[in-house]
Design an enzyme around this catalytic site. Structure first.
Site, short mmCIF file in Angstrom:
data_model
loop_
_atom_site.label_atom_id
_atom_site.label_comp_id
_atom_site.label_asym_id
_atom_site.label_seq_id
_atom_site.Cartn_x
_atom_site.Cartn_y
_atom_site.Cartn_z
N LYS A 77 121.64 26.97 101.22
CA LYS A 77 122.08 25.77 101.94
C LYS A 77 121.89 26.01 103.44
O LYS A 77 122.46 26.94 104.00
CB LYS A 77 123.54 25.46 101.62
CG LYS A 77 124.03 24.15 102.21
CD LYS A 77 125.35 23.71 101.57
CE LYS A 77 125.87 22.41 102.17
NZ LYS A 77 127.08 21.92 101.49
N LEU A 149 123.13 26.70 90.45
CA LEU A 149 123.70 26.06 89.26
C LEU A 149 122.61 25.19 88.65
O LEU A 149 122.34 24.09 89.12
CB LEU A 149 124.90 25.20 89.64
CG LEU A 149 126.08 25.93 90.27
CD1 LEU A 149 127.17 24.94 90.70
CD2 LEU A 149 126.66 26.96 89.30
N ASP A 203 136.62 16.24 99.98
CA ASP A 203 135.45 15.36 99.82
C ASP A 203 135.07 15.33 98.35
O ASP A 203 133.89 15.37 97.98
CB ASP A 203 134.28 15.84 100.68
CG ASP A 203 133.15 14.81 100.77
OD1 ASP A 203 133.40 13.62 100.48
OD2 ASP A 203 132.02 15.19 101.11
N ASN A 208 129.99 15.44 94.45
CA ASN A 208 130.19 16.85 94.76
C ASN A 208 130.73 17.64 93.57
O ASN A 208 131.41 18.66 93.72
CB ASN A 208 131.10 17.01 95.98
CG ASN A 208 130.33 16.68 97.26
OD1 ASN A 208 129.12 16.87 97.33
ND2 ASN A 208 131.04 16.16 98.25
N ASP A 220 130.17 21.87 97.54
CA ASP A 220 130.29 21.20 98.84
C ASP A 220 131.72 21.30 99.40
O ASP A 220 132.40 20.29 99.56
CB ASP A 220 129.88 19.74 98.69
CG ASP A 220 129.37 19.15 100.01
OD1 ASP A 220 129.41 19.87 101.03
OD2 ASP A 220 128.96 17.98 100.02
P1 ADP Z 1 125.71 18.00 101.22
O1 ADP Z 1 126.58 18.41 102.35
O2 ADP Z 1 124.32 17.67 101.64
O3 ADP Z 1 126.33 16.94 100.36
P2 ADP Z 1 126.01 19.73 98.90
O4 ADP Z 1 126.65 21.06 98.97
O5 ADP Z 1 126.77 18.63 98.25
O6 ADP Z 1 125.55 19.34 100.37
O7 ADP Z 1 124.62 19.92 98.17
C1 ADP Z 1 123.71 18.86 98.07
C2 ADP Z 1 123.06 18.85 96.70
O8 ADP Z 1 122.36 20.06 96.49
C3 ADP Z 1 124.04 18.74 95.56
O9 ADP Z 1 124.32 17.41 95.22
C4 ADP Z 1 123.34 19.45 94.44
O10 ADP Z 1 122.47 18.55 93.77
C5 ADP Z 1 122.51 20.49 95.15
N1 ADP Z 1 123.19 21.80 95.15
C6 ADP Z 1 124.08 22.26 96.05
N2 ADP Z 1 124.48 23.50 95.75
C7 ADP Z 1 123.82 23.85 94.63
C8 ADP Z 1 123.80 25.02 93.80
N3 ADP Z 1 124.53 26.10 94.09
N4 ADP Z 1 123.00 25.03 92.72
C9 ADP Z 1 122.25 23.95 92.43
N5 ADP Z 1 122.23 22.83 93.14
C10 ADP Z 1 123.00 22.76 94.25
MG MG Z 2 127.60 16.84 98.87
#
Ligand code: ADP
Ligand code: MG
Length: 379
Positions: A77, A149, A203, A208, A220
């Site tokens: 991320k 994941l 959130d 999320n 998230d």
């Molecule tokens: P944002 O702040 O952009 O909402 P998120 O942490 O919600 O960030 O991540 C955005 C997207 O990325 C999630 O909706 C998911 O689809 C994907 N994602 C985030 N973390 C993971 C992970 N550890 N494994 C797989 N997909 C992930």
């Molecule tokens: Mg998110």
């Protein structure tokens, strides 16, 4: 080509689609050199505040007996450093003792680093409590590496919003309805997050939460707050509303927001995942049915009104606020005196204030492994 040039190509490829700054590329390159990730693939998600990339690593400690290192999927991320939207996230950090020192305004890059740090620490706490979420692996400034994941082919699990989950059909008992079981599962997760991690997600929604094989995964958590944050209960109420609304739209017979709220914050009762916890939730359903039977036809409408009242209610966070005579008088004047939330909260608040400041404990954990070593470099 030598190894270094090849690694650099890999880092470049990862950043080509979505232009990342030099600094981010250097961090990714360093992570590749250290084997935290070996290849960075395309973006899984490009958001307003962060992009998430799929990645593969070949960790040494997971080598097979023949010396072959199996590929492990990871997610990277990358918080965006050149954004303004972090400004309105300030309400989450104000009042957070963990971030009081560094949270001065006007330095975007520093703020973004704090968000990444916050997500890393929160993930560690949530993962440590045995709640399904990505395991945090490494943090470097605004770049966070965590477990992926998803399936072996590299497809991320769907968000709960997008998951193809069948509705419980006609004739199938309520107990058989997967959606209802997931709702109950989520209530348990929220309670454990509050009681064990002492965090409110802040959130939480179908966006999320990831879903796979009857399991919900919480993601998230950069904005998640301590239970004693000045607005934590407000955020909790919002989480309850958002998730409740979603499950209601899926046809789940949800519990009233107030009931869920009381269930999550009550210090008495089970917290560990399992039959005792779900039994406690079933008892809430049973108590509600009894109330509905007493109330006759108007009961459903009354429950709706009660939800609305609860959603607009003043929530005291501290004992000081509880004893704020003027505010209480105002509430009673509005006819909401008997509905004051602290009816149920009071006992908990006393317990909380006795626990004292958790920051000492917080500081004793190791913190971000790579987070602070290069404060001074810049573009
Ligand atoms: P944002 O702040 O952009 O909402 P998120 O942490 O919600 O960030 O991540 C955005 C997207 O990325 C999630 O909706 C998911 O689809 C994907 N994602 C985030 N973390 C993971 C992970 N550890 N494994 C797989 N997909 C992930
Ligand atoms: Mg998110």
């Amino acid at each position: 080509k030598d190894d270094q040039a090849r690694d650099k190509d890999k880092a470049d490829r990862a950043t080509s689609e979505q232009v990342l700054d030099q600094r981010t590329r250097m961090i990714l390159l360093q992570m590749i050199n250290r084997g935290i990730v070996s290849e960075i693939h395309g973006a899984i998600s490009t958001g307003k505040e962060a992009n998430v990339y799929g990645a593969v690593a070949y960790p040494d400690d997971q080598q097979g007996p023949d010396g072959s290192a199996p590929a492990v999927q990871r997610a990277v991320k990358v918080y965006k450093t050149a954004i303004l939207s972090f400004k309105d996230r300030e309400r989450y950090i104000t009042g957070e003792h963990r971030f009081r020192a560094g949270a001065e305004k006007g330095n975007n890059r520093r703020m973004v680093k704090l968000w990444a740090e916050k997500e890393f620490r929160n993930l560690r706490r949530i993962h440590g409590a045995g709640i399904a979420c990505p395991e945090p692996i490494q943090l470097k400034l605004h770049v966070l590496v965590m477990a992926f994941l998803g399936d072996r082919r590299g497809y991320a699990y769907p968000r709960l919003r997008d998951a193809a989950i069948p509705r419980g059909g006609e004739g199938e008992g309520e107990k058989e309805d997967l959606w209802r079981r997931l709702y109950v599962q989520l209530l348990g997760i929220m309670r454990r997050m509050y009681q064990v991690c002492r965090l409110v997600h802040a959130d939480l929604s179908e966006y999320n939460i990831l879903y796979n094989r009857e399991q919900l995964y919480i993601i998230d958590v950069s904005q998640s707050v301590e239970h004693d944050h000045p607005r934590s209960l407000e955020f909790l109420r919002m989480d309850i509303k958002n998730t409740g609304d979603f499950f209601r739209r899926q046809g789940v017979d949800t519990l009233p927001d107030r009931t869920v709220f009381d269930f999550i914050i009550a210090s008495e009762g089970p917290v560990e995942e399992g039959p005792t916890l779900s039994d406690a939730i079933e008892r809430l359903y049973a108590a509600r049915s009894a109330a509905v039977d007493d109330g006759g036809d108007g009961a459903a409408a009354e429950a709706e009104v009660d939800n609305e009242v609860f959603r607009n209610q003043y929530i005291p966070q501290t004992l000081e606020q509880v004893y704020d005579i003027e505010k209480d008088a105002e509430q009673i004047g509005l006819g909401a005196g008997d509905k004051l939330v602290y009816r149920n909260l009071l006992a908990d608040q006393v317990v909380m204030s006795k626990e004292g400041d958790r920051s000492a404990e917080e500081q004793s954990d190791e913190g971000a492994p790579l987070g602070s070593e290069d404060e001074s470099d810049s573009n």
